[in-house]
Design a protein around this motif. Sequence first.
Motif, PDB file in Angstrom:
ATOM      1  N   ALA A 166       0.829  -1.206   0.000  1.00 46.75           N
ATOM      2  CA  ALA A 166       0.000   0.000   0.000  1.00 46.75           C
ATOM      3  C   ALA A 166       0.862   1.254   0.000  1.00 46.75           C
ATOM      4  O   ALA A 166       0.563   2.235  -0.688  1.00 46.75           O
ATOM      5  CB  ALA A 166      -0.933  -0.014   1.203  1.00 46.75           C
ATOM      6  N   GLY A 181       2.163   1.685  -3.418  1.00 45.98           N
ATOM      7  CA  GLY A 181       1.072   2.109  -4.291  1.00 45.98           C
ATOM      8  C   GLY A 181       0.739   3.580  -4.112  1.00 45.98           C
ATOM      9  O   GLY A 181       0.448   4.291  -5.088  1.00 45.98           O
ATOM     10  N   THR A 237      -3.021  -4.560  -8.462  1.00 45.31           N
ATOM     11  CA  THR A 237      -2.607  -4.499  -7.064  1.00 45.31           C
ATOM     12  C   THR A 237      -3.807  -4.222  -6.157  1.00 45.31           C
ATOM     13  O   THR A 237      -3.935  -4.822  -5.077  1.00 45.31           O
ATOM     14  CB  THR A 237      -1.548  -3.401  -6.878  1.00 45.31           C
ATOM     15  N   ALA A 238      -4.671  -3.319  -6.599  1.00 41.34           N
ATOM     16  CA  ALA A 238      -5.859  -3.008  -5.793  1.00 41.34           C
ATOM     17  C   ALA A 238      -6.724  -4.243  -5.592  1.00 41.34           C
ATOM     18  O   ALA A 238      -7.264  -4.471  -4.495  1.00 41.34           O
ATOM     19  CB  ALA A 238      -6.656  -1.890  -6.462  1.00 41.34           C
ATOM     20  N   ARG A 239      -6.863  -5.062  -6.617  1.00 38.71           N
ATOM     21  CA  ARG A 239      -7.667  -6.280  -6.482  1.00 38.71           C
ATOM     22  C   ARG A 239      -7.042  -7.244  -5.465  1.00 38.71           C
ATOM     23  O   ARG A 239      -7.746  -7.871  -4.667  1.00 38.71           O
ATOM     24  CB  ARG A 239      -7.806  -6.966  -7.844  1.00 38.71           C
ATOM     25  N   GLN A 297      -7.670  -5.995  -1.842  1.00 43.96           N
ATOM     26  CA  GLN A 297      -9.043  -5.883  -1.355  1.00 43.96           C
ATOM     27  C   GLN A 297      -9.304  -6.686  -0.083  1.00 43.96           C
ATOM     28  O   GLN A 297      -9.941  -6.184   0.855  1.00 43.96           O
ATOM     29  CB  GLN A 297     -10.023  -6.309  -2.460  1.00 43.96           C
ATOM     30  N   ARG A 356      -8.013  -5.087   3.925  1.00 41.09           N
ATOM     31  CA  ARG A 356      -8.379  -3.712   4.250  1.00 41.09           C
ATOM     32  C   ARG A 356      -7.967  -3.295   5.660  1.00 41.09           C
ATOM     33  O   ARG A 356      -7.924  -2.100   5.959  1.00 41.09           O
ATOM     34  CB  ARG A 356      -9.895  -3.527   4.083  1.00 41.09           C
ATOM     35  N   PHE A 399      -4.956   3.607   0.285  1.00 39.88           N
ATOM     36  CA  PHE A 399      -4.574   3.322  -1.105  1.00 39.88           C
ATOM     37  C   PHE A 399      -5.793   2.990  -1.952  1.00 39.88           C
ATOM     38  O   PHE A 399      -5.956   3.508  -3.059  1.00 39.88           O
ATOM     39  CB  PHE A 399      -3.579   2.162  -1.157  1.00 39.88           C
ATOM     40  N   LEU A 400      -6.668   2.135  -1.435  1.00 38.76           N
ATOM     41  CA  LEU A 400      -7.840   1.725  -2.213  1.00 38.76           C
ATOM     42  C   LEU A 400      -8.749   2.922  -2.489  1.00 38.76           C
ATOM     43  O   LEU A 400      -9.298   3.056  -3.597  1.00 38.76           O
ATOM     44  CB  LEU A 400      -8.593   0.627  -1.475  1.00 38.76           C
ATOM     45  N   HIS A 433      -7.087   5.138  -5.021  1.00 37.39           N
ATOM     46  CA  HIS A 433      -7.056   4.483  -6.330  1.00 37.39           C
ATOM     47  C   HIS A 433      -8.389   4.643  -7.050  1.00 37.39           C
ATOM     48  O   HIS A 433      -8.433   4.825  -8.271  1.00 37.39           O
ATOM     49  CB  HIS A 433      -6.708   3.002  -6.177  1.00 37.39           C
ATOM     50  N   THR A 434      -9.488   4.565  -6.313  1.00 39.65           N
ATOM     51  CA  THR A 434     -10.809   4.721  -6.952  1.00 39.65           C
ATOM     52  C   THR A 434     -10.994   6.130  -7.488  1.00 39.65           C
ATOM     53  O   THR A 434     -11.800   6.358  -8.399  1.00 39.65           O
ATOM     54  CB  THR A 434     -11.933   4.394  -5.961  1.00 39.65           C
TER      55      THR A 434
END
Length: 492
Positions: free
Chosen positions: A440, A443, A465-467, A470, A473, A481-482, A485-486
């Motif tokens: 993270a 990222g 990487t995000a997948r 997941q 968390r 990071f997630l 990223h969105t």
Amino acid sequence: MASSTETSSQPGRPARPNLAFRQARGPRSPAEFAALVRRAAREIGEQVSCDARYIGRVEAGEIRCPNYAYERVFLHMFPDRTLTDLGFAPRSSVRGRPARPPGRPAAPGTDETPGPYEPYDIQNPHDDVKDPPTPHTPYVPYGTYESHEESDVLRRAFMTGGGATVAAALAPLGLGPLGLVQDAAAADRAPRPGTSEAAAVEEAVRRIRLLDDRHGADGLYRRAAAPLRTAYALLDAGATRRATADRLHSGAGELAVSVGWLAHDSGRFDDARSHYAEALATARMTGDDALEAHAFCNTASLARDAGRPREAVRAAQAAQRIARPLGSAYLMSLLALREAAGWAGLADRTACEQALTRAKALFERGPSEADPEWMTFYGDAELAGLEAQCWSTLGEWPRAARHTRRAVVLQHPHFARNTALYTAQLADDLARAGRPDEAAAAGLRVLGLMEQVQSSRIHTMLAGTARVLQPHRRASGVPEFLERHTELPHLA
């Protein structure tokens, strides 16, 4: 310049006029018939840059057998005739290999997906590959445009506009090199390209590479089509001196490789494959081994990213055969890394390690004056990054992460795109190695670089990487990071 993938007469064989094709043209002029060919191509989803000059070359016997794209178009136009009926020679007699049966798929037993263009399809004395060429769609060497009629108009303008037109065409990229003819009257007095135009093409290559190093390919690819159109139009116009013509061919080929890389990095794999194929054809027409090695090098990289590892191995090996006499240990080292990546994709660990060992031994010989100008990016960081890719492909994530971390540390700040790429690769390696907090953090560093760098390739890596992150968390930094990223803008 008509598509370079057609097969012309073999050296030393006198051209024999194609009277059958001339008869098929009937009362129409070559230009009118070329327009019909383009229209027929669109009817079946093909794109061919057919013009009166191409028709003239066919009728003069210079093109003894058309490429597969033109073959499909001609058979669509004349469904009751064969290529032989139209006056063409059998493909086997031209290429020295059996003709491809209609509709034949890729060779069984390979893990490759057939692509739109087979770069080994052009006769190559250096390549001992025996597989028949795969079906492909034709190459359109001047970028994407609305209609072929419009393209013809543009090409005529480039051919008659002289240096002033070159300057205007380079302007969208800020490529206004010195020495170009700016005065229209002067351009009329010297309509054929000379040393200043050759220098302009070479400068365009340098500027595009510089912009890509700093900002990535997205947003640059479309604008790079104008200099590429100009370069090939200059070749069509014809230089007065052989030395200038050779410079133009080399410059245009390198420009095609550069534009192909922009397409590659922005996720346009079919376009990239076609541009690299055009560079190969240009290299072979002039016997430019350095350009041919470069085009094969990039073809190998593209094949790896496109999921065609066997093609990556073959392209890298072909490049090494061609490049060996050039005397650049750095170039041979990079090509060995391209081969290693292909073996990794084929899950052949032994062959991969052998190629990696060879690459590192060659790298230890150090730089030399024989190293190509385009290899300025190649150093300790790139060596570490490309080795890391091999270990990632083989599923050895901790080992890959160690090499990728080294690549990030060693990368020169000038290469902002590569810094972002290696950091994104590090994030992915760490995530898959079971270290979500470190992944993270890496990222997040990449996301901070994305305002400066635009690369669909890096976006794709971050999405992967995000997948992977997941399910983690609760790990430190992962939610941030997630979330960020969105919010990352989607690249068109």
